[in-house]
Design a protein around this motif. Structure first.
Motif, PDB file in Angstrom:
ATOM      1  N   LYS A  76     -13.130 -28.836 -62.268  1.00  0.00           N
ATOM      2  CA  LYS A  76     -14.165 -29.664 -61.636  1.00  0.00           C
ATOM      3  C   LYS A  76     -14.764 -30.639 -62.639  1.00  0.00           C
ATOM      4  N   LYS A  77     -14.933 -30.213 -63.896  1.00  0.00           N
ATOM      5  CA  LYS A  77     -15.475 -31.104 -64.919  1.00  0.00           C
ATOM      6  C   LYS A  77     -14.516 -32.251 -65.195  1.00  0.00           C
ATOM      7  N   VAL A  78     -13.220 -31.968 -65.261  1.00  0.00           N
ATOM      8  CA  VAL A  78     -12.235 -33.012 -65.532  1.00  0.00           C
ATOM      9  C   VAL A  78     -12.204 -34.004 -64.381  1.00  0.00           C
ATOM     10  N   LEU A  79     -12.189 -33.517 -63.143  1.00  0.00           N
ATOM     11  CA  LEU A  79     -12.179 -34.422 -61.987  1.00  0.00           C
ATOM     12  C   LEU A  79     -13.433 -35.271 -61.946  1.00  0.00           C
ATOM     13  N   SER A  80     -14.568 -34.687 -62.283  1.00  0.00           N
ATOM     14  CA  SER A  80     -15.819 -35.437 -62.302  1.00  0.00           C
ATOM     15  C   SER A  80     -15.774 -36.537 -63.354  1.00  0.00           C
ATOM     16  N   ARG A  81     -15.216 -36.234 -64.513  1.00  0.00           N
ATOM     17  CA  ARG A  81     -15.121 -37.240 -65.578  1.00  0.00           C
ATOM     18  C   ARG A  81     -14.149 -38.351 -65.214  1.00  0.00           C
ATOM     19  N   ILE A  82     -13.065 -37.998 -64.539  1.00  0.00           N
ATOM     20  CA  ILE A  82     -12.113 -39.021 -64.110  1.00  0.00           C
ATOM     21  C   ILE A  82     -12.776 -39.945 -63.099  1.00  0.00           C
ATOM     22  N   ASP A  83     -13.499 -39.379 -62.134  1.00  0.00           N
ATOM     23  CA  ASP A  83     -14.209 -40.194 -61.146  1.00  0.00           C
ATOM     24  C   ASP A  83     -15.252 -41.081 -61.817  1.00  0.00           C
ATOM     25  N   GLU A  84     -15.942 -40.537 -62.811  1.00  0.00           N
ATOM     26  CA  GLU A  84     -16.958 -41.309 -63.531  1.00  0.00           C
ATOM     27  C   GLU A  84     -16.309 -42.469 -64.284  1.00  0.00           C
ATOM     28  N   ALA A  85     -15.162 -42.231 -64.899  1.00  0.00           N
ATOM     29  CA  ALA A  85     -14.459 -43.290 -65.628  1.00  0.00           C
ATOM     30  C   ALA A  85     -13.985 -44.377 -64.672  1.00  0.00           C
ATOM     31  N   LYS A  86     -13.487 -43.998 -63.499  1.00  0.00           N
ATOM     32  CA  LYS A  86     -13.061 -44.988 -62.502  1.00  0.00           C
ATOM     33  C   LYS A  86     -14.237 -45.835 -62.045  1.00  0.00           C
ATOM     34  N   LEU A  87     -15.377 -45.185 -61.797  1.00  0.00           N
ATOM     35  CA  LEU A  87     -16.566 -45.917 -61.365  1.00  0.00           C
ATOM     36  C   LEU A  87     -17.032 -46.879 -62.446  1.00  0.00           C
ATOM     37  N   GLU A  88     -17.040 -46.439 -63.698  1.00  0.00           N
ATOM     38  CA  GLU A  88     -17.450 -47.321 -64.794  1.00  0.00           C
ATOM     39  C   GLU A  88     -16.516 -48.519 -64.910  1.00  0.00           C
ATOM     40  N   ARG A  89     -15.211 -48.296 -64.719  1.00  0.00           N
ATOM     41  CA  ARG A  89     -14.251 -49.400 -64.788  1.00  0.00           C
ATOM     42  C   ARG A  89     -14.506 -50.387 -63.649  1.00  0.00           C
ATOM     43  N   LEU A  90     -14.755 -49.883 -62.445  1.00  0.00           N
ATOM     44  CA  LEU A  90     -15.042 -50.770 -61.317  1.00  0.00           C
ATOM     45  C   LEU A  90     -16.322 -51.565 -61.544  1.00  0.00           C
ATOM     46  N   LEU A  91     -17.349 -50.909 -62.052  1.00  0.00           N
ATOM     47  CA  LEU A  91     -18.599 -51.605 -62.309  1.00  0.00           C
ATOM     48  C   LEU A  91     -18.462 -52.637 -63.426  1.00  0.00           C
TER      49      LEU A  91
END
Length: 99
Positions: A76-91
């Motif tokens: 769950k921590k890895v998936l959360s970090r991947i989602d966070e990285a995707k969001l940061e890239r989009l922003l």
């Protein structure tokens, strides 16, 4: 937004030597005390064997449960970090003033 540092997907959680020693001693002492209790219990050998099997299966299932719980938490921590990285890239790619 982003600090420019790469996201560490595998952070190390170092434990002190004292903590590791305490955990191992606690485990060994509890198993040894239970085994001594089983050996000196005023029951016949069949009951001792049954209690011994129960102890072995309890320890094994406890280790399996701990490992499974840890694995689920880490995934769950890895998936959360991947989602966070995707969001940061989009922003970072989004320009609010572009029309």
């Amino acid at each position: 937004m982003t600090s420019g540092k790469p996201i560490n997907l595998n952070p190390s959680h170092d434990h002190s030597t004292a903590w590791v020693t305490q955990v191992w001693l606690s485990f060994i002492i509890s198993i040894a005390a239970t085994m001594i209790g089983i050996i000196y219990a005023p029951v016949n050998s069949w009951v001792r064997a049954y209690l011994g099997m129960g102890l072995v299966f309890s320890v094994g299932s406890s280790l399996s449960l701990a490992k499974t719980t840890r694995d689920l938490h880490e995934s769950k921590k890895v998936l959360s970090r991947i989602d966070e990285a995707k969001l940061e890239r989009l922003l970072a790619q989004h320009d609010p003033y572009q029309q």
